[in-house]
Write an enzyme that holds these catalytic residues in place. Structure first.
Site, short mmCIF file in Angstrom:
data_model
loop_
_atom_site.label_atom_id
_atom_site.label_comp_id
_atom_site.label_asym_id
_atom_site.label_seq_id
_atom_site.Cartn_x
_atom_site.Cartn_y
_atom_site.Cartn_z
CG ASP A 7 55.37 15.37 76.02
OD1 ASP A 7 55.80 16.39 75.45
OD2 ASP A 7 54.24 15.30 76.54
CE LYS A 68 57.92 22.07 72.85
NZ LYS A 68 57.02 20.96 73.21
CG ASP A 196 49.11 18.42 71.98
OD1 ASP A 196 48.91 18.98 73.07
OD2 ASP A 196 50.18 17.85 71.70
#
Ligand code: ADP
Ligand code: MG
Length: 617
Positions: A7, A68, A196
Site C-alpha cells: 500500500d 503521491k 477510504d
C-alpha cells in the site's frame, strides 16, 4: 518465491506478505508496521520513513512528502500549483512534468516523483527481504480507485525503478474489501461500502462479497482530498490569527508554515479523542512565539464542506451502483482520517451505527488485501487464497474527441475490467487522408474539460467524401486498469494503436537512467553505512583504550605510557570530529595507528591480554 502486497500511500505506506495460511504485516527497520511516505536528504545520507519525517524542521528544503500528489500529474495542473506553495522543497518544470530539485552531497539533483516513490517502495521491499531472508521481485501495488490512467502508469514505473515487477495494480478500497471479506465470519452474500479517507485521497467503493468472490459494483472519489487538506485548513486559520494578532504577514515564511502544519496535524489527531487541543510553536515567525487552541466544533466547522462532500460522493456512488443505502450491509472504514469523529458520525447517521465495521484495521487493511491478491496471482500452491475472484471497474469514462470538440464515450465509468469495447466512426471532412484520434478520460461533455491521455493517427486513407471512409476503434482496458486504443480503417485495413504506458510517461531511456540512479543511491547508502559502522568501531576503541588507562578499574601502566595513550586517543578523537563519514580504509588506518602505540604498552602489563582482545573485534 514470496510475493508481496504494498500500500503506497500519500502519507503512509505498508507492506504485507502471505505466510502459511496467514497474512503478515512486515515492520520496517525501525520496528513500525506503517512507514511514513517521507524521504529526506541530509548532507551525506538519505533517510526514509519516520526518521525522514523528524528532519522536516531542521532540513525542510530537502525533506520530501506527499509525493503521491504529484504522481502522473503535469506541472501546470492547478492542484500541483496549489500544493507546491505549501511545500518546503523546490519543484521545477521539465517539459510540463513536475520534478523535485534538491542539493545532495554538494550537487544539485533533479528527481522525478516516480523516483521518490521508488525509494519508498524499495525500502519496504528491503524490509521484507531482511525479515524473510529472501529476495523479493514481485508485488501487487495498490492505487486509489479514482487514479487515472497516467497515475496508474506512473506508479508502475516507480515500482520498476525500485526493482519490482508489478503483478497487478489493484484499487485500494478493493484491497480493503478483500481484507474485510477474508476476515468476516459469514459466507452469506454482503454488499460492502468501503470508505477510504487517508492523507491525500478519498475513495468510495461498493463491493458485493460472496465467499471469496469480490464483485465491484461502483467506485467514486477524489484524488485530492484527505487529512492534508484538513491540516491546511487549520494552518490557514492560525496564520490569519497570527497575522492579525501581530500585525504582520507570515505566509511567505515556508519554514514557519511547515512547523505550524506539524503542530496542526497533532492537534487534529488530539481532537479525535478530545474536545479541545492546543497548538504551540516557539519562535514561529520573526522570533514571536505562537500559542493558541482550537475546539473540535471549530475544526468541524472549518472543514464542513470537505466532510459533507464525502457524503455526496457516497450518495453518488450508491446511485452509480443502482443501490439504495438500505442495501448496504456493512461500511468498512479505511485510512487514518476515518478516525475523525465527525466523519464517523455522518456515516452513522446515514447508514445506522450497527452497519459501521470496527474490526478492520484502517491502516493495514489495504496492504493486507494486496498481499492476499499477490498470493492468489502467484498461484502459491499452499495458499488457501487460490480461489479468490476479483472483478473491478473502470473509475472514469474513456473516449475520444469528436470533430466538434464533444467527448464520445466508448467505455463508460464503472464498466467491469478487463473490457474490450468497439466504436464505429467515419471521416469528418472531404478528402481526409489522415484520421487523428485524441483520447480523454472523464465525465464532462466537452473533451477539453476531461483529462487528456494521448493521441495517434491512422494514415493513408483513400481520399473520399466526408463520412465514406469508416473506422473501427477498439478500447481495451486490462485488469490493471490500463488502456490501449486501436483504430482500423475498414477499407484499407490500415491500423494504428496507442498504449498509454508509452505516452506522457517515462521513456525507456529515462527509466534506465532512473534505475541506475536508484542503484547508485542504494550503493551510496550501503557505503555510508559501512563507513559509519567503521568509524563507530574506531570511536569505541578509542574510549575502550582510554578507559583502560584512566577509568576506575584501570590497568597499571607507567605515567609515561599513560600520557602516550591519552595523546594518541585525543589525536584520533580530533580526527573523528574533523572528518564526517570518513572512508572505511582511513578509519582502519587510524585503528592501526592506535594499535601500534597501545599494543606494546599493553603487552608489557600482567593482565594486558584482556585489553588486547579489543583490537581483535
Ligand atoms: P494515506 O493512505 O493517504 O497514506 P493514511 O490512511 O495513512 O493516509 O492516513 C493519514 C492521514 O490520517 C493523515 O492526514 C493523518 O493526519 C490522519 N490521521 C491519522 N490518525 C488520525 C486521527 N487519530 N485523527 C484524525 N486524523 C488522523
Ligand atoms: Mg491509504
Amino acid at each position: 518465491m514470496k510475493v508481496i502486497g504494498i500500500d503506497l500511500g500519500t502519507s503512509n505506506s505498508c507492506v504485507a506478505v502471505y505466510k502459511i495460511n496467514q497474512i503478515e504485516i512486515i515492520d520496517n527497520d525501525q520496528g513500525e508496521r506503517v512507514t511514513p511516505s517521507w524521504v529526506s536528504f541530509t548532507d551525506d545520507e538519505r533517510l526514509i520513513g519516520n526518521v525522514a519525517k523528524l528532519e522536516v524542521s531542521s532540513n525542510f528544503e530537502r525533506t520530501l512528502f506527499q509525493i503521491k500528489r504529484l504522481i502522473g500529474r503535469t506541472y501546470d495542473d492547478p492542484m500541483v500549483q496549489a500544493d507546491m506553495k505549501l511545500w518546503g522543497f523546490t519543484l521545477i518544470n521539465e517539459e510540463n512534468k513536475p520534478k523535485i530539485s534538491i542539493e545532495h552531497k554538494g550537487r544539485r539533483k533533479i528527481l522525478a516523483p516516480e523516483e521518490i516513490s521508488a525509494m519508498i517502495l524499495e525500502s519496504l521491499k528491503t524490509s521484507v527481504e531482511d525479515r524473510l531472508d529472501e529476495t523479493i521481485t514481485d508485488a501487487v501495488i495498490t492505487v486509489p480507485a479514482y487514479f487515472n490512467n497516467t497515475q496508474r502508469n506512473a506508479t508502475i514505473d516507480a515500482a520498476r525503478i525500485a526493482g519490482l515487477n508489478v503483478l497487478r495494480v489493484i484499487n485500494e478500497p478493493t484491497a480493503a474489501a478483500i481484507a474485510y471479506g477474508l476476515e468476516k465470519e459469514t459466507n452469506e452474500e454482503q454488499n460492502v461500502l468501503v470508505f477510504d479517507l487517508g492523507g491525500g485521497t478519498f475513495d468510495v467503493t461498493i463491493v458485493k462479497i460472496k465467499n471469496k468472490e469480490f464483485d465491484v459494483k461502483a467506485t467514486g472519489g477524489d484524488t485530492h482530498l484527505g487529512g492534508d487538506d484538513f491540516d491546511n485548513c487549520m494552518v490557514n486559520h492560525f496564520v490569519s490569527e497570527f497575522n492579525r494578532k501581530n500585525d504582520c504577514d507570515m505566509s511567505p515564511n515556508k519554514r514557519g508554515i511547515n512547523r505550524l502544519r506539524i503542530a496542526c496535524e497533532n492537534a487534529k489527531k488530539n481532537l479525535s479523542v478530545k474536545k479541545n487541543a492546543t497548538v504551540q510553536v516557539d519562535g514561529l515567525h520573526s522570533g514571536i512565539d505562537f500559542k493558541s487552541s482550537i475546539t473540535r466544533a471549530k475544526f468541524e466547522d472549518l472543514n464542513r464542506d470537505y466532510f459533507e462532500n464525502t457524503l455526496k460522493t457516497v450518495k453518488d456512488t450508491l446511485s452509480s451502483a443502482d443501490m439504495n443505502k438500505s442495501e448496504i450491509d456493512k461500511v468498512v472504514l479505511v485510512g487514518g482520517s476515518t478516525r475523525i469523529p465527525k466523519v464517523r458520525e455522518l456515516l452513522q447517521n446515514l447508514f445506522g451505527e450497527n452497519k459501521i465495521n470496527k474490526t478492520v484495521n484502517p491502516d493495514e487493511a489495504v496492504a493486507y488485501g494486496a498481499a492476499a491478491l499477490a498470493s492468489n496471482i502467484s498461484k502459491d500452491e499452499l495458499s488457501e487464497l487460490r480461489e479468490l475472484k476479483i472483478s473491478d471497474v473502470v473509475p472514469l469514462s474513456l473516449g475520444y474527441k469528436q470533430s466538434g470538440g464533444g467527448m464520445v464515450t466508448v467505455v463508460k465509468r464503472n464498466t467491469k475490467i478487463p473490457t474490450k469495447q468497439w466504436n464505429k466512426n467515419s471521416t469528418a471532412k472531404d478528402n481526409q487522408i489522415e484520421a487523428r484520434f485524441t483520447i480523454y478520460e472523464g465525465e464532462r461533455a466537452a473533451a477539453k474539460d476531461n483529462h487528456f491521455l494521448g493521441k495517434f493517427s491512422v494514415k493513408g486513407i483513400p481520399a473520399a467524401l466526408r463520412g465514406v471512409e469508416k473506422f473501427k476503434t477498439c478500447f481495451i482496458v486490462d485488469e490493471n486498469g490500463i488502456l490501449t486504443v486501436t483504430s482500423r480503417n475498414v477499407s484499407t485495413g490500415k491500423e494504428n494503436q496507442i498504449t498509454f504506458d508509452k505516452s506522457g510517461k517515462l521513456s525507456e531511456g529515462e527509466l534506465r537512467r532512473m534505475l541506475e540512479d536508484a542503484n547508485r543511491f542504494k550503493q551510496d547508502d550501503a557505503e555510508w553505512k559501512k563507513r559509519s559502522e567503521q568509524v563507530h568501531k574506531l570511536e569505541d576503541l578509542v574510549y575502550a583504550v582510554k578507559h583502560a588507562v584512566t577509568g576506575e578499574m584501570s590497568f597499571d601502566v607507567s605515567d609515561k605510557d599513560k600520557k602516550e595513550i591519552i595523546k594518541i586517543c585525543k589525536k584520533v578523537k580530533t580526527w573523528i570530529n574533523d572528518n564526517q563519514n570518513p572512508k572505511v580504509h582511513d578509519s582502519k588506518k587510524k585503528m592501526a595507528d592506535l594499535e601500534k602505540i597501545c599494543r606494546p604498552i599493553f603487552e608489557k602489563i600482567r593482565d594486558g591480554s584482556e585489553i588486547l582482545r579489543i583490537f581483535q573485534k
